[in-house]
Motif scaffolding. Sequence first.
Motif, mmCIF file in Angstrom:
data_model
loop_
_atom_site.group_PDB
_atom_site.id
_atom_site.type_symbol
_atom_site.label_atom_id
_atom_site.label_comp_id
_atom_site.label_asym_id
_atom_site.label_seq_id
_atom_site.Cartn_x
_atom_site.Cartn_y
_atom_site.Cartn_z
ATOM 1 N N TYR A 28 -4.102 -7.501 3.320
ATOM 2 C CA TYR A 28 -4.915 -7.612 2.020
ATOM 3 C C TYR A 28 -4.921 -6.285 1.472
ATOM 4 C CZ TYR A 28 -6.542 -12.567 2.123
ATOM 5 O OH TYR A 28 -6.500 -13.758 2.058
ATOM 6 N N ASN A 29 -4.880 -5.103 2.628
ATOM 7 C CA ASN A 29 -5.526 -3.702 2.178
ATOM 8 C C ASN A 29 -4.957 -3.244 0.935
ATOM 9 O OD1 ASN A 29 -7.448 -2.807 3.841
ATOM 10 N ND2 ASN A 29 -6.092 -2.389 5.490
ATOM 11 N N PRO A 30 -3.465 -3.369 0.565
ATOM 12 C CA PRO A 30 -3.021 -2.741 -0.560
ATOM 13 C C PRO A 30 -3.450 -3.431 -1.842
ATOM 14 C CG PRO A 30 -1.291 -3.236 1.088
ATOM 15 C CD PRO A 30 -2.597 -3.917 1.478
ATOM 16 N N TYR A 31 -4.081 -4.476 -1.719
ATOM 17 C CA TYR A 31 -4.627 -5.148 -2.903
ATOM 18 C C TYR A 31 -5.975 -5.018 -3.108
ATOM 19 C CZ TYR A 31 -0.102 -7.632 -2.037
ATOM 20 O OH TYR A 31 1.173 -7.910 -1.858
ATOM 21 N N PHE A 32 -6.793 -4.599 -2.473
ATOM 22 C CA PHE A 32 -8.086 -4.140 -2.735
ATOM 23 C C PHE A 32 -8.351 -3.182 -3.750
ATOM 24 C CE2 PHE A 32 -8.794 -5.437 1.716
ATOM 25 C CZ PHE A 32 -9.410 -6.797 1.627
ATOM 26 N N PRO A 33 -9.090 -3.195 -4.730
ATOM 27 C CA PRO A 33 -9.481 -2.342 -5.619
ATOM 28 C C PRO A 33 -9.951 -0.824 -5.214
ATOM 29 C CG PRO A 33 -11.306 -3.738 -5.824
ATOM 30 C CD PRO A 33 -9.938 -4.216 -4.829
ATOM 31 N N VAL A 49 -13.738 -9.681 5.444
ATOM 32 C CA VAL A 49 -13.739 -8.577 4.193
ATOM 33 C C VAL A 49 -14.579 -7.744 4.004
ATOM 34 C CG1 VAL A 49 -13.020 -8.422 1.876
ATOM 35 C CG2 VAL A 49 -11.822 -10.054 3.185
ATOM 36 N N PHE A 50 -16.040 -8.346 4.240
ATOM 37 C CA PHE A 50 -17.227 -7.600 4.029
ATOM 38 C C PHE A 50 -17.275 -6.203 5.191
ATOM 39 C CE2 PHE A 50 -21.434 -6.789 5.762
ATOM 40 C CZ PHE A 50 -21.819 -5.935 4.733
ATOM 41 N N PHE A 51 -17.158 -7.017 6.504
ATOM 42 C CA PHE A 51 -17.155 -6.000 7.439
ATOM 43 C C PHE A 51 -16.062 -4.886 7.324
ATOM 44 C CE2 PHE A 51 -19.719 -9.859 9.472
ATOM 45 C CZ PHE A 51 -20.843 -9.266 9.571
ATOM 46 N N HIS A 52 -14.896 -5.294 6.887
ATOM 47 C CA HIS A 52 -13.718 -4.260 6.931
ATOM 48 C C HIS A 52 -14.018 -3.418 5.947
ATOM 49 C CE1 HIS A 52 -9.780 -2.834 6.681
ATOM 50 N NE2 HIS A 52 -9.621 -3.092 5.394
ATOM 51 N N LEU A 53 -14.423 -3.874 4.777
ATOM 52 C CA LEU A 53 -14.723 -2.916 3.565
ATOM 53 C C LEU A 53 -15.790 -1.979 3.859
ATOM 54 C CD1 LEU A 53 -13.589 -4.878 0.384
ATOM 55 C CD2 LEU A 53 -12.292 -3.090 1.624
ATOM 56 N N ILE A 274 -4.601 -13.499 -5.459
ATOM 57 C CA ILE A 274 -4.769 -13.585 -6.884
ATOM 58 C C ILE A 274 -5.826 -12.385 -7.473
ATOM 59 C CG2 ILE A 274 -5.003 -14.845 -8.752
ATOM 60 C CD1 ILE A 274 -4.886 -17.387 -6.913
ATOM 61 N N THR A 275 -5.453 -11.623 -8.291
ATOM 62 C CA THR A 275 -6.189 -10.489 -8.738
ATOM 63 C C THR A 275 -6.184 -10.442 -10.130
ATOM 64 O OG1 THR A 275 -4.354 -8.825 -8.878
ATOM 65 C CG2 THR A 275 -5.496 -9.268 -6.882
ATOM 66 N N SER A 276 -7.378 -10.085 -10.914
ATOM 67 C CA SER A 276 -7.716 -9.913 -12.356
ATOM 68 C C SER A 276 -6.995 -8.578 -12.798
ATOM 69 C CB SER A 276 -9.022 -10.034 -12.582
ATOM 70 O OG SER A 276 -9.755 -9.052 -12.061
ATOM 71 N N TYR A 277 -6.697 -7.568 -11.823
ATOM 72 C CA TYR A 277 -6.240 -6.134 -11.969
ATOM 73 C C TYR A 277 -4.964 -6.077 -11.476
ATOM 74 C CZ TYR A 277 -8.094 -6.250 -7.368
ATOM 75 O OH TYR A 277 -8.357 -6.638 -5.990
ATOM 76 N N GLU A 278 -4.449 -4.921 -11.975
ATOM 77 C CA GLU A 278 -3.003 -4.660 -11.622
ATOM 78 C C GLU A 278 -3.151 -3.794 -10.637
ATOM 79 O OE1 GLU A 278 -0.160 -5.407 -12.530
ATOM 80 O OE2 GLU A 278 -0.954 -6.515 -14.676
ATOM 81 N N ILE A 279 -2.227 -3.983 -9.436
ATOM 82 C CA ILE A 279 -2.326 -3.124 -8.343
ATOM 83 C C ILE A 279 -1.584 -1.675 -8.493
ATOM 84 C CG2 ILE A 279 -1.543 -2.980 -5.789
ATOM 85 C CD1 ILE A 279 -3.572 -5.286 -6.454
ATOM 86 N N LEU A 280 -2.282 -0.735 -8.160
ATOM 87 C CA LEU A 280 -1.942 0.618 -8.330
ATOM 88 C C LEU A 280 -1.102 1.150 -7.399
ATOM 89 C CD1 LEU A 280 -5.171 2.176 -9.947
ATOM 90 C CD2 LEU A 280 -2.959 1.192 -11.029
#
Length: 280
Positions: A28-33, A49-53, A274-280
């Motif tokens: 998941y890491n590459p996809y987080f904003p 995910v909360f504990f990771h971020l 699934i994301t609403s934003y583009e992956i940079l």
Amino acid sequence: MVIQIPKAAYPRPFLKWAGGKSRLIQQYNPYFPKDYKTYYEPFLGGGAVFFHLQPSQAILTDINSELITTYHCVRDNVEELICLLKEHKIKHDRDYYYDVRANSRINDIERAARLIYLNKTCYNGLYRVNSQGKFNVPLGKYKNPNICPEDLLRVASTALSKSKIQQADFTDVLNQATSSEDFVFCDPPYHPISSTSYFTGYNGNSFGDKEQELLRDTCAELASRGVKVMVCNSDCDFIKNLYKQINFNIYTIAASRSINSNTKKRGMIYELLITSYEIL
């Protein structure tokens, strides 16, 4: 010389939860904003995910009242909770398990200790209730269950200390997330891909096609406000079509399926991110 930091020093889930994301975090890491101010998780579950971020601001919600009570107690009364779990650990045996399972007329701190105890000792760490809302998972086969993970609970308590924790339906996030400074991560009950995978509710409520559509509509509304949205779900045409309709980005990742009574059926499957934003 490499100094090893104890595993318990890192915040991580203190509950085993069906569909938990601990094994998928690295994927998941590459996809987080990269940039956001407030983190929202409307299907809290185990909170991997909360504990990771470890966001500086978080609003954590779930429809499961017992789960939310437990998070409140871990955050606010962790030492008292640990004392009760130590008692459960000393008394644990088959008869004691079923006595605790049958007893739900208790206060909040006792209810939190009960949930953690049952989670650590029941079959496969499942949370399942019957039509009367009573926990009905049988005792698991563990030689030495970790009933009272003291250090893990204390670290989790610290991680949760600045978070707002509420019982709420997932649509309640519409009342709070309003801008591009907000990030909403949705881990709903997955859409079944076969007749044997239909595990869509753990609180006496089903999560069928209509609920998946309502979640899609909720995500679309959030995205229209500029909110960054990430959703995970099963890899199937129904879910793909839902999010294609609102032009979300759909990615496929490999996942390890671990909750199955037949160990031969525990293996790699594919899921959607699934994301609403583009992956940079």
